[in-house]
Design an enzyme around this catalytic site. Structure first.
Site, short mmCIF file in Angstrom:
data_model
loop_
_atom_site.label_atom_id
_atom_site.label_comp_id
_atom_site.label_asym_id
_atom_site.label_seq_id
_atom_site.Cartn_x
_atom_site.Cartn_y
_atom_site.Cartn_z
N LYS A 1 -10.27 -14.25 -12.28
CA LYS A 1 -10.73 -12.88 -12.58
C LYS A 1 -9.58 -11.89 -12.34
O LYS A 1 -8.60 -12.21 -11.69
CB LYS A 1 -11.91 -12.54 -11.68
N TYR B 1 10.76 13.59 -7.61
CA TYR B 1 9.72 14.62 -7.63
C TYR B 1 9.37 15.10 -6.22
O TYR B 1 9.25 14.31 -5.30
CB TYR B 1 8.44 14.06 -8.24
C1 LIG Z 1 -13.08 -13.34 -6.02
C2 LIG Z 1 -14.16 -14.20 -5.56
C3 LIG Z 1 -13.90 -15.38 -4.86
C4 LIG Z 1 -12.52 -15.78 -4.41
O1 LIG Z 1 -12.23 -15.23 -3.15
P1 LIG Z 1 -10.81 -15.48 -2.45
O2 LIG Z 1 -10.93 -14.82 -1.14
O3 LIG Z 1 -9.80 -14.82 -3.32
O4 LIG Z 1 -10.62 -16.95 -2.39
C5 LIG Z 1 -14.97 -16.19 -4.56
N1 LIG Z 1 -16.23 -15.85 -4.91
C6 LIG Z 1 -16.51 -14.72 -5.57
C7 LIG Z 1 -17.92 -14.39 -5.92
C8 LIG Z 1 -15.50 -13.85 -5.90
O5 LIG Z 1 -15.78 -12.70 -6.55
#
Ligand SMILES: *Cc1c(COP(=O)(O)O)cnc(C)c1O
Length: 381
Positions: A38, A274
């Site tokens: 994701k 800036y």
């Molecule tokens: C992003 C996510 C994970 C992964 O978590 P990490 O701490 O990056 O391993 C697992 N489960 C869900 C539902 C997530 O949104």
């Protein structure tokens, strides 16, 4: 491809493979790993990471949005894809058509999916998300049986998985809240089991849970940050030291590089950038670097971070602009236009980690990498 990009992300395929192997080793052969890609694979580049992850043994890909799932399908990924986010009602048909596993917790989604499956004569594979104390998405305990009954009204709906998510496993070395959530999850499983549901997958563990608690593994885990070679937090790192697992280690996958656009001399007592927030205290050699906050290099790092040039630290001077930052190279000899600058990663014996940039700005490594602009060129090395 552009031969000499001004700015690019290098992805270390070996490191990614190494990290996945580490997690697969902890999980054992029979459990499935969902590689969480994701948010553009936590800023790394979704397609590049998904490809290497699957080749390295991850069985599933985890996405947030339907769009991410559809892109993966378009690019030919045939593995199971799980969306852990919310899929809008009017996009559920696409999810069914492309066989994207759907995380469900709303009655409205079930009704819509049930009708879609009936009309298309297709199956939808559902993963129920249970509320165990994170109070993000999830079905409450007293709602679960009515929810399942609703699903059972429709022929095409298959309960493939049961899931939940930890709230407090990264931020602390006190794991009582996580244990309580695990207990609540097990209680849900008992209720669901007694009702006669035989789901194929139960999953609750994220990276931190896999590193610290074998009892959270069930038969599937969703791994994000650890796969990218970063520790979920210092607390997890410290807790893991007590687990007597010296061979477990992670290698960062991402490096972020740019090239010097200009080298210039600035007199003593001159203001840089800036807002005139930095005033030179000596005659200064300055490198102008074409990377800024629109690229994901946070403006909060103004005057406090550094970049690496020729393996040496060059402090950032003045405000970080939208597309530029300036660094002090007075103490680094021989820097020239188009020399490589490391914004994140190793250079010679030194390195700048996502954790370092995170601690400088009061955030977590997750945010540092997830905000890197997807338009920057990704190169797999
Ligand atoms: C992003 C996510 C994970 C992964 O978590 P990490 O701490 O990056 O391993 C697992 N489960 C869900 C539902 C997530 O949104």
């Amino acid at each position: 491809m552009i031969q000499q990009p001004l700015q690019w992300i290098e992805l270390n395929a070996e490191a990614l493979k190494h990290n996945i192997t580490q997690f697969k080793h902890l999980l054992g052969k029979k459990r499935n790993m969902v590689a969480m890609v994701k948010a553009n694979a936590y800023g790394h580049g979704m397609l590049e990471i998904a490809d290497i992850a699957i080749k390295s043994g991850a069985e599933w890909l985890g996405v947030q949005s339907i769009d991410e799932g559809l892109i993966l399908r378009e690019q030919g990924f045939t593995c199971p894809i799980l969306s852990v986010g919310y899929i809008p009602l009017h996009h559920l048909e696409q999810a069914v058509n492309k066989n994207i596993r759907i995380t469900v917790y709303n009655h409205q989604s079930i009704e819509k999916l049930g009708n879609i499956c009936r009309a298309l004569n297709k199956k939808a594979f559902l993963h129920l998300k249970l509320e165990t104390g994170t109070y993000r998405q999830g079905i409450d305990e007293d709602e679960i049986i009515p929810f399942i009954k609703k699903i059972q009204q429709y022929k095409g709906l298959v309960i493939e998985g049961i899931s939940s998510h930890f709230a407090n496993i990264e931020d602390t070395t006190d794991h009582s809240y996580a244990r309580d959530q695990l207990y609540r999850f097990q209680n849900f499983l008992d209720i669901i089991g007694r009702y006669g549901i035989k789901e194929r997958f139960k999953h609750m563990a994220c990276s931190a849970a896999v590193i610290l608690f074998p009892e959270t593994y069930f038969n599937m885990a969703r791994i994000g940050i650890g796969m990218y070679g970063l520790w979920p937090s210092n607390e997890v790192f410290v807790s893991s030291l007590l687990r007597d697992r010296p061979e477990f280690n992670l290698k960062p996958v991402l490096s972020w590089k740019a090239r010097v656009a200009q080298v210039k001399k600035v007199p003593k007592d001159a203001f840089i950038g800036y807002g005139c927030t930095y005033r030179t205290t000596r005659e200064t050699d300055l490198a102008v670097i074409p990377a800024g906050y629109s690229d994901g290099y946070s403006r909060s790092l103004s005057n406090i971070s550094y970049v690496l040039i020729k393996g040496k630290r060059a402090p950032v001077r003045g405000r970080i602009a939208m597309n530029f930052l300036m660094a002090d190279i007075t103490d680094i000899s021989g820097v020239e236009v188009e020399d490589v600058v490391v914004l994140l990663g190793k250079d010679g014996l030194d390195s700048i980690t996502a954790d370092k940039l995170a601690s400088l700005t009061g955030t977590i490594n997750y945010e540092i990498i997830a905000r890197i602009n997807p338009n920057i060129l990704r190169v797999v090395v």
